[in-house]
Write a protein that holds these residues in place. Structure first.
Motif, PDB file in Angstrom:
ATOM      1  N   GLN A   1      -8.799  14.965   7.265  1.00 17.62           N
ATOM      2  CA  GLN A   1     -10.405  15.059   7.149  1.00 17.62           C
ATOM      3  C   GLN A   1     -11.116  13.942   7.573  1.00 17.62           C
ATOM      4  OE1 GLN A   1     -11.586  15.032   2.790  1.00 17.62           O
ATOM      5  NE2 GLN A   1      -9.376  15.251   2.426  1.00 17.62           N
ATOM      6  N   PRO A   2     -12.365  14.224   7.806  1.00 16.04           N
ATOM      7  CA  PRO A   2     -13.226  12.862   8.484  1.00 16.04           C
ATOM      8  C   PRO A   2     -13.309  11.672   7.663  1.00 16.04           C
ATOM      9  CG  PRO A   2     -14.156  15.222   8.824  1.00 16.04           C
ATOM     10  CD  PRO A   2     -13.044  15.539   8.004  1.00 16.04           C
ATOM     11  N   ALA A   3     -13.254  11.970   6.174  1.00 11.21           N
ATOM     12  CA  ALA A   3     -13.069  10.595   5.341  1.00 11.21           C
ATOM     13  C   ALA A   3     -11.926   9.802   5.489  1.00 11.21           C
ATOM     14  CB  ALA A   3     -13.263  11.123   3.891  1.00 11.21           C
ATOM     15  N   VAL A   4     -10.813  10.528   5.774  1.00  9.58           N
ATOM     16  CA  VAL A   4      -9.416  10.051   5.616  1.00  9.58           C
ATOM     17  C   VAL A   4      -9.405   9.361   7.279  1.00  9.58           C
ATOM     18  CG1 VAL A   4      -6.904  10.148   5.789  1.00  9.58           C
ATOM     19  CG2 VAL A   4      -8.535  11.468   4.238  1.00  9.58           C
ATOM     20  N   GLN A   5      -9.889  10.008   8.266  1.00 12.02           N
ATOM     21  CA  GLN A   5     -10.137   9.498   9.531  1.00 12.02           C
ATOM     22  C   GLN A   5     -11.009   8.077   9.580  1.00 12.02           C
ATOM     23  OE1 GLN A   5     -11.767  12.372  12.409  1.00 12.02           O
ATOM     24  NE2 GLN A   5     -10.166  14.031  11.742  1.00 12.02           N
ATOM     25  N   ASP A   6     -11.960   8.245   8.892  1.00  8.13           N
ATOM     26  CA  ASP A   6     -12.802   7.080   8.784  1.00  8.13           C
ATOM     27  C   ASP A   6     -12.063   5.735   8.035  1.00  8.13           C
ATOM     28  OD1 ASP A   6     -15.046   8.348   9.841  1.00  8.13           O
ATOM     29  OD2 ASP A   6     -16.043   8.899   7.933  1.00  8.13           O
ATOM     30  N   ALA A   7     -11.214   6.064   7.282  1.00  9.08           N
ATOM     31  CA  ALA A   7     -10.115   4.864   6.659  1.00  9.08           C
ATOM     32  C   ALA A   7      -9.448   4.586   7.700  1.00  9.08           C
ATOM     33  CB  ALA A   7      -9.613   5.516   5.387  1.00  9.08           C
ATOM     34  N   LEU A   8      -9.090   5.313   8.535  1.00  2.45           N
ATOM     35  CA  LEU A   8      -8.028   4.566   9.442  1.00  2.45           C
ATOM     36  C   LEU A   8      -8.587   3.910  10.679  1.00  2.45           C
ATOM     37  CD1 LEU A   8      -5.404   4.177  11.096  1.00  2.45           C
ATOM     38  CD2 LEU A   8      -5.900   6.620  12.075  1.00  2.45           C
ATOM     39  N   HIS A   9     -10.051   4.357  10.627  1.00  2.65           N
ATOM     40  CA  HIS A   9     -11.085   3.587  11.951  1.00  2.65           C
ATOM     41  C   HIS A   9     -11.431   2.342  11.385  1.00  2.65           C
ATOM     42  CE1 HIS A   9     -14.533   2.770  14.547  1.00  2.65           C
ATOM     43  NE2 HIS A   9     -15.069   2.595  13.557  1.00  2.65           N
ATOM     44  N   ASN A  10     -11.743   2.141   9.954  1.00  2.00           N
ATOM     45  CA  ASN A  10     -12.208   1.023   9.438  1.00  2.00           C
ATOM     46  C   ASN A  10     -10.763   0.007   9.236  1.00  2.00           C
ATOM     47  OD1 ASN A  10     -14.553   1.938   9.013  1.00  2.00           O
ATOM     48  ND2 ASN A  10     -14.313   2.579   7.051  1.00  2.00           N
ATOM     49  N   ALA A  11      -9.624   0.659   9.190  1.00  2.00           N
ATOM     50  CA  ALA A  11      -8.496  -0.282   8.699  1.00  2.00           C
ATOM     51  C   ALA A  11      -8.135  -0.867  10.319  1.00  2.00           C
ATOM     52  CB  ALA A  11      -7.364   0.408   8.253  1.00  2.00           C
ATOM     53  N   TRP A  12      -8.205  -0.005  11.282  1.00  2.06           N
ATOM     54  CA  TRP A  12      -7.598  -0.444  12.465  1.00  2.06           C
ATOM     55  C   TRP A  12      -8.952  -1.443  13.434  1.00  2.06           C
ATOM     56  CZ3 TRP A  12      -3.633  -0.183  15.356  1.00  2.06           C
ATOM     57  CH2 TRP A  12      -3.563  -0.142  16.681  1.00  2.06           C
ATOM     58  N   GLN A  13     -10.121  -1.244  13.068  1.00  2.00           N
ATOM     59  CA  GLN A  13     -11.191  -2.549  13.452  1.00  2.00           C
ATOM     60  C   GLN A  13     -10.894  -3.672  12.649  1.00  2.00           C
ATOM     61  OE1 GLN A  13     -13.205  -1.946  16.000  1.00  2.00           O
ATOM     62  NE2 GLN A  13     -12.276  -0.012  16.046  1.00  2.00           N
ATOM     63  N   GLN A  14     -10.712  -3.321  11.473  1.00  2.00           N
ATOM     64  CA  GLN A  14     -10.299  -4.749  10.790  1.00  2.00           C
ATOM     65  C   GLN A  14      -8.992  -5.629  11.092  1.00  2.00           C
ATOM     66  OE1 GLN A  14     -10.061  -4.452   6.630  1.00  2.00           O
ATOM     67  NE2 GLN A  14      -8.735  -6.105   5.992  1.00  2.00           N
ATOM     68  N   LEU A  15      -8.020  -4.812  11.555  1.00  3.00           N
ATOM     69  CA  LEU A  15      -6.754  -5.287  12.547  1.00  3.00           C
ATOM     70  C   LEU A  15      -7.260  -5.972  13.556  1.00  3.00           C
ATOM     71  CD1 LEU A  15      -3.226  -3.659  12.567  1.00  3.00           C
ATOM     72  CD2 LEU A  15      -4.484  -4.645  14.553  1.00  3.00           C
ATOM     73  N   LEU A  16      -8.082  -5.448  14.307  1.00  2.73           N
ATOM     74  CA  LEU A  16      -8.512  -5.829  15.716  1.00  2.73           C
ATOM     75  C   LEU A  16      -9.150  -7.146  15.476  1.00  2.73           C
ATOM     76  CD1 LEU A  16      -9.591  -2.738  17.707  1.00  2.73           C
ATOM     77  CD2 LEU A  16      -7.260  -4.047  17.869  1.00  2.73           C
ATOM     78  N   THR A  17      -9.955  -7.326  14.511  1.00  6.64           N
ATOM     79  CA  THR A  17     -11.038  -8.534  14.344  1.00  6.64           C
ATOM     80  C   THR A  17     -10.077  -9.422  13.769  1.00  6.64           C
ATOM     81  OG1 THR A  17     -12.913  -6.821  13.779  1.00  6.64           O
ATOM     82  CG2 THR A  17     -12.758  -9.008  12.931  1.00  6.64           C
ATOM     83  N   SER A  18      -9.046  -9.126  12.986  1.00  5.47           N
ATOM     84  CA  SER A  18      -8.305 -10.245  12.526  1.00  5.47           C
ATOM     85  C   SER A  18      -7.428 -10.965  13.639  1.00  5.47           C
ATOM     86  CB  SER A  18      -7.168  -9.893  11.479  1.00  5.47           C
ATOM     87  OG  SER A  18      -6.454  -8.964  11.825  1.00  5.47           O
ATOM     88  N   ARG A  19      -7.213 -10.224  14.616  1.00  6.43           N
ATOM     89  CA  ARG A  19      -6.406 -10.956  15.814  1.00  6.43           C
ATOM     90  C   ARG A  19      -7.381 -11.350  16.715  1.00  6.43           C
ATOM     91  NH1 ARG A  19      -0.915 -11.156  14.404  1.00  6.43           N
ATOM     92  NH2 ARG A  19      -0.880  -9.719  12.352  1.00  6.43           N
ATOM     93  N   GLN A  20      -8.620 -11.409  16.758  1.00  2.29           N
ATOM     94  CA  GLN A  20      -9.389 -12.126  17.697  1.00  2.29           C
ATOM     95  C   GLN A  20      -9.394 -13.633  17.505  1.00  2.29           C
ATOM     96  OE1 GLN A  20     -13.101  -9.934  17.787  1.00  2.29           O
ATOM     97  NE2 GLN A  20     -12.244  -8.114  18.664  1.00  2.29           N
TER      98      GLN A  20
END
Length: 332
Positions: free
Chosen positions: A313-332
């Motif tokens: 469902q969309p709310a769970v998709q958004d949780a993945l989106h936020n976690a993936w963006q956080q992973l990308l940010t932490s590796r910059q």
């Protein structure tokens, strides 16, 4: 000890947001859940499952003598493999990307895996396939040119969760393995059934002899009886419309991250994530898991570098989106 590779709960417990199993995210089906909750666990089921066999047979339009019950798809995978080995079988043929229990059952029964269908005494097919969620190329021709005593088993776990496309013609000689718990959002209830091809009375009897008494308990019986009801089937069809909408949104998110999404006809799909420098896929999945998000690495399916992602469902998709963006940010 054999390592079981599967989605769902692991040594870290139940994932907060679980993309790793293909259970219907609209579930659980209310009618099926209510039936399971009402099940009388104080008594044995009928050892012959007479009423349940008749209901499943009527649902599929076959004679009840062609219906076998199984504790789960995995249980039947091992049982039918044992039958083939006991009859002198030597080899198993598998699709290029497939569920690990097929090969584990072959190894447990000292059968080799062959690349040539004509050399196998047991042939596995899965449509829609796992992990890809696509048609099985050449399914209608799979039984052509093989030994007359060879068995073709078609795993139809994901047919009820088909969101697009049409089923391939089923070989007349194929055994069909059905596991409705995924479509009903009740994967914790273990129960499956098989529709045997016509004229296979001896093989059906042999498989029954290999089965323990009461392979399905009261809760599994209740789920399968609910499965064939009109109320449950109506709910399932409505859920597919919702899943189509959610799938389009989820694919859009994945592609916005630079993931390469593979074609799929089901409520799940495979994708190759675009990883930041200095991190590999297992590390990325571990970071997500620590945040309560679990995806399925498809290396065990013969597809390294990819993940299988169930539609959520969309709310769970958004949780993945936020976690993936956080992973990308932490590796910059």
């Amino acid at each position: 000890m054999t390592t079981r590779l599967h989605g769902g709960p692991d040594h870290q417990g139940v994932p907060l947001h679980d993309f790793s199993t293909n259970s219907n995210a609209c579930g659980p089906c209310p009618a099926a859940l209510a039936a399971v909750q009402r099940a009388d666990a104080t008594r044995y089921p009928d050892a012959g499952y007479t009423a349940l066999r008749a209901q499943l047979a009527a649902f599929h339009g076959v004679d009840s003598a062609r219906v076998l019950l199984a504790a789960s798809a995995s249980e039947f995978i091992f049982r039918v493999t044992a039958l083939v080995a006991g009859r002198g079988g030597r080899a198993v043929w598998l699709p290029p990307h497939s569920y690990c229990d097929y090969v584990q059952a072959a190894h447990a029964n000292r059968l080799t895996v062959t690349a040539q269908p004509r050399d196998a005494q047991l042939l596995w097919a899965c449509e829609p396939s796992s992990p890809m969620g696509c048609a099985h190329a050449g399914l209608a021709q799979l039984a052509d040119g093989i030994d007359a005593h060879a068995m073709v088993v078609l795993d139809r776990a994901y047919e009820p969760l088909r969101l697009s496309g049409t089923p391939s013609p089923t070989p007349e000689t194929a055994w069909q393995l059905w596991t409705p718990n995924k479509a009903l959002g009740l994967t914790g209830v273990r129960a499956a059934y098989v529709i045997a091809p016509p004229g296979q009375c001896a093989a059906v009897a042999a498989l029954e002899e290999l089965s323990p008494s009461w392979p399905i308990g009261a809760h599994g019986v209740a789920m399968l009886q609910a499965w064939v009801s009109g109320e449950t089937q109506d709910w399932l069809q409505n859920s597919l419309d919702t899943l189509r909408t959610w799938k389009a949104r989820q694919i859009g998110l994945c592609e916005s991250w630079g993931w390469h999404v593979l074609p799929s006809e089901t409520n799940f799909f495979c994708a190759r994530p675009s990883l930041p420098a200095g991190i590999d896929l297992p590390q990325a999945l571990a970071v997500l898991r620590a945040q309560g998000i679990k995806l399925r690495d498809t290396t065990s399916f013969g597809l390294p570098g990819h993940v299988r992602v169930s539609v959520q469902q969309p709310a769970v998709q958004d949780a993945l989106h936020n976690a993936w963006q956080q992973l990308l940010t932490s590796r910059q």
